[in-house]
Design a protein around this motif. Structure first.
Motif, PDB file in Angstrom:
ATOM      1  N   ASP A 128       0.791  -1.232   0.000  1.00  0.00           N
ATOM      2  CA  ASP A 128       0.000   0.000   0.000  1.00  0.00           C
ATOM      3  C   ASP A 128       0.826   1.285   0.000  1.00  0.00           C
ATOM      4  O   ASP A 128       0.478   2.219  -0.703  1.00  0.00           O
ATOM      5  N   PRO A 129       1.910   1.403   0.773  1.00  0.00           N
ATOM      6  CA  PRO A 129       2.663   2.662   0.751  1.00  0.00           C
ATOM      7  C   PRO A 129       3.217   3.000  -0.635  1.00  0.00           C
ATOM      8  O   PRO A 129       3.258   4.160  -1.012  1.00  0.00           O
ATOM      9  N   VAL A 130       3.615   1.990  -1.392  1.00  0.00           N
ATOM     10  CA  VAL A 130       4.141   2.241  -2.732  1.00  0.00           C
ATOM     11  C   VAL A 130       3.010   2.664  -3.666  1.00  0.00           C
ATOM     12  O   VAL A 130       3.160   3.577  -4.467  1.00  0.00           O
ATOM     13  N   GLN A 131       1.866   2.025  -3.560  1.00  0.00           N
ATOM     14  CA  GLN A 131       0.727   2.392  -4.398  1.00  0.00           C
ATOM     15  C   GLN A 131       0.272   3.810  -4.105  1.00  0.00           C
ATOM     16  O   GLN A 131      -0.203   4.512  -4.990  1.00  0.00           O
ATOM     17  N   ALA A 132       0.427   4.262  -2.880  1.00  0.00           N
ATOM     18  CA  ALA A 132       0.012   5.610  -2.509  1.00  0.00           C
ATOM     19  C   ALA A 132       0.851   6.668  -3.207  1.00  0.00           C
ATOM     20  O   ALA A 132       0.412   7.811  -3.366  1.00  0.00           O
ATOM     21  N   LEU A 133       2.053   6.330  -3.648  1.00  0.00           N
ATOM     22  CA  LEU A 133       2.920   7.292  -4.338  1.00  0.00           C
ATOM     23  C   LEU A 133       2.501   7.511  -5.782  1.00  0.00           C
ATOM     24  O   LEU A 133       2.829   8.544  -6.369  1.00  0.00           O
ATOM     25  N   GLU A 134       1.785   6.573  -6.355  1.00  0.00           N
ATOM     26  CA  GLU A 134       1.356   6.707  -7.740  1.00  0.00           C
ATOM     27  C   GLU A 134       0.351   7.845  -7.867  1.00  0.00           C
ATOM     28  O   GLU A 134      -0.575   7.961  -7.090  1.00  0.00           O
TER      29      GLU A 134
ATOM     30  N   ASP B 202       7.668  12.873  -2.325  1.00  0.00           N
ATOM     31  CA  ASP B 202       7.176  12.708  -0.955  1.00  0.00           C
ATOM     32  C   ASP B 202       8.304  12.846   0.071  1.00  0.00           C
ATOM     33  O   ASP B 202       8.371  12.106   1.041  1.00  0.00           O
ATOM     34  N   GLY B 203       9.236  13.790  -0.201  1.00  0.00           N
ATOM     35  CA  GLY B 203      10.328  14.058   0.724  1.00  0.00           C
ATOM     36  C   GLY B 203      11.520  13.131   0.599  1.00  0.00           C
ATOM     37  O   GLY B 203      12.484  13.262   1.344  1.00  0.00           O
ATOM     38  N   GLU B 204      11.485  12.192  -0.342  1.00  0.00           N
ATOM     39  CA  GLU B 204      12.581  11.243  -0.530  1.00  0.00           C
ATOM     40  C   GLU B 204      13.105  11.338  -1.955  1.00  0.00           C
ATOM     41  O   GLU B 204      12.363  11.668  -2.884  1.00  0.00           O
ATOM     42  N   VAL B 205      14.374  11.014  -2.138  1.00  0.00           N
ATOM     43  CA  VAL B 205      14.977  11.012  -3.465  1.00  0.00           C
ATOM     44  C   VAL B 205      14.819   9.620  -4.070  1.00  0.00           C
ATOM     45  O   VAL B 205      15.173   8.620  -3.449  1.00  0.00           O
ATOM     46  N   TRP B 206      14.252   9.579  -5.285  1.00  0.00           N
ATOM     47  CA  TRP B 206      14.017   8.327  -6.006  1.00  0.00           C
ATOM     48  C   TRP B 206      14.734   8.379  -7.347  1.00  0.00           C
ATOM     49  O   TRP B 206      14.815   9.436  -7.964  1.00  0.00           O
ATOM     50  N   THR B 207      15.226   7.227  -7.807  1.00  0.00           N
ATOM     51  CA  THR B 207      15.648   7.163  -9.198  1.00  0.00           C
ATOM     52  C   THR B 207      14.393   7.210 -10.045  1.00  0.00           C
ATOM     53  O   THR B 207      13.323   6.770  -9.619  1.00  0.00           O
ATOM     54  N   ALA B 208      14.542   7.766 -11.237  1.00  0.00           N
ATOM     55  CA  ALA B 208      13.357   7.948 -12.073  1.00  0.00           C
ATOM     56  C   ALA B 208      13.697   7.698 -13.536  1.00  0.00           C
ATOM     57  O   ALA B 208      14.845   7.829 -13.957  1.00  0.00           O
ATOM     58  N   ARG B 209      12.678   7.372 -14.289  1.00  0.00           N
ATOM     59  CA  ARG B 209      12.784   7.274 -15.741  1.00  0.00           C
ATOM     60  C   ARG B 209      11.463   7.751 -16.324  1.00  0.00           C
ATOM     61  O   ARG B 209      10.410   7.665 -15.672  1.00  0.00           O
ATOM     62  N   PRO B 210      11.515   8.290 -17.552  1.00  0.00           N
ATOM     63  CA  PRO B 210      10.273   8.795 -18.152  1.00  0.00           C
ATOM     64  C   PRO B 210       9.377   7.647 -18.633  1.00  0.00           C
ATOM     65  O   PRO B 210       9.867   6.560 -18.960  1.00  0.00           O
ATOM     66  N   LEU B 211       8.081   7.924 -18.684  1.00  0.00           N
ATOM     67  CA  LEU B 211       7.123   6.952 -19.191  1.00  0.00           C
ATOM     68  C   LEU B 211       7.411   6.662 -20.665  1.00  0.00           C
ATOM     69  O   LEU B 211       7.452   5.513 -21.084  1.00  0.00           O
TER      70      LEU B 211
ATOM     71  N   THR C  21       4.673  13.953 -12.740  1.00  0.00           N
ATOM     72  CA  THR C  21       3.714  13.139 -12.001  1.00  0.00           C
ATOM     73  C   THR C  21       4.141  11.678 -12.100  1.00  0.00           C
ATOM     74  O   THR C  21       4.525  11.210 -13.171  1.00  0.00           O
ATOM     75  N   VAL C  22       4.057  10.964 -10.992  1.00  0.00           N
ATOM     76  CA  VAL C  22       4.443   9.558 -10.949  1.00  0.00           C
ATOM     77  C   VAL C  22       3.301   8.710 -11.514  1.00  0.00           C
ATOM     78  O   VAL C  22       2.171   8.775 -11.033  1.00  0.00           O
ATOM     79  N   VAL C  23       3.623   7.937 -12.542  1.00  0.00           N
ATOM     80  CA  VAL C  23       2.639   7.043 -13.152  1.00  0.00           C
ATOM     81  C   VAL C  23       2.592   5.726 -12.382  1.00  0.00           C
ATOM     82  O   VAL C  23       1.537   5.210 -12.055  1.00  0.00           O
TER      83      VAL C  23
ATOM     84  N   PHE D  42       5.806  11.264 -15.876  1.00  0.00           N
ATOM     85  CA  PHE D  42       5.511  12.054 -17.070  1.00  0.00           C
ATOM     86  C   PHE D  42       5.296  13.496 -16.636  1.00  0.00           C
ATOM     87  O   PHE D  42       5.116  13.793 -15.463  1.00  0.00           O
ATOM     88  N   ARG D  43       5.341  14.400 -17.610  1.00  0.00           N
ATOM     89  CA  ARG D  43       5.256  15.835 -17.322  1.00  0.00           C
ATOM     90  C   ARG D  43       3.897  16.191 -16.720  1.00  0.00           C
ATOM     91  O   ARG D  43       2.867  15.777 -17.221  1.00  0.00           O
ATOM     92  N   SER D  44       3.939  16.952 -15.638  1.00  0.00           N
ATOM     93  CA  SER D  44       2.700  17.421 -15.009  1.00  0.00           C
ATOM     94  C   SER D  44       2.055  18.490 -15.887  1.00  0.00           C
ATOM     95  O   SER D  44       2.742  19.261 -16.541  1.00  0.00           O
TER      96      SER D  44
END
Length: 144
Positions: free
Chosen positions: A81-87, A107-116, A129-131, A141-143
């Motif tokens: 659930d905590p991970v789903q809440a970030l989407e 959400d206050g934490e640094v995450w690695t990211a890649r584009p959709l 925005t986190v997909v 993807f771009r907000s």
């Protein structure tokens, strides 16, 4: 050596071997051996009767308990659930996000990211925005 002690050693050996397999088969046999331990210690039956107790209890455990236990243990519920809440949350690009690189503050934490979309590139300061969360990577993807 008393017969009940032999059955107890067999039960412990089977339960220990189950730790190596994780299939719940040997654990059911260990339950049968434990039942034979009890019947041998409490009742003065011959060894073949203890063997019959072992056989009957093992078969019952294999047929009735093991399928329900395996279903319960193997039923996955997807992402926690905590991970789903970030989407769907907004994130700030900290490091250039491209196909194989990037970091966002989510959400206050640094995450690695890649584009959709693999062709998209987001520069530091962009809002995205986190997909979805893919392992430890935020797919963004771009907000609007």
């Amino acid at each position: 050596m008393p017969v009940w002690l032999i059955w107890l050693i067999v039960a412990l050996g089977l339960a220990g071997a189950e730790a190596l397999t994780g299939d719940m088969f040997l654990l059911m046999l260990a339950g049968g051996a434990l039942a034979a331990t009890g019947s041998s210690a409490l009742l003065d039956w011959p060894v073949w009767a203890d063997g019959a107790v072992f056989l009957v209890v093992s078969v019952l455990l294999l047929v009735l308990v093991r399928p329900a236990l395996r279903r319960r243990l193997l039923s996955g519920h997807g992402l926690p659930d905590p991970v789903q809440a970030l989407e769907g949350k907004s994130a700030l690009v900290l490091d250039r996000v491209a196909r194989h690189e990037g970091q966002v503050k989510l959400d206050g934490e640094v995450w690695t990211a890649r584009p959709l979309n693999d062709d998209d590139v987001f520069e530091p300061g962009d809002h995205v925005t986190v997909v979805k969360i893919d392992g430890a990577t935020a797919v963004v993807f771009r907000s609007l």
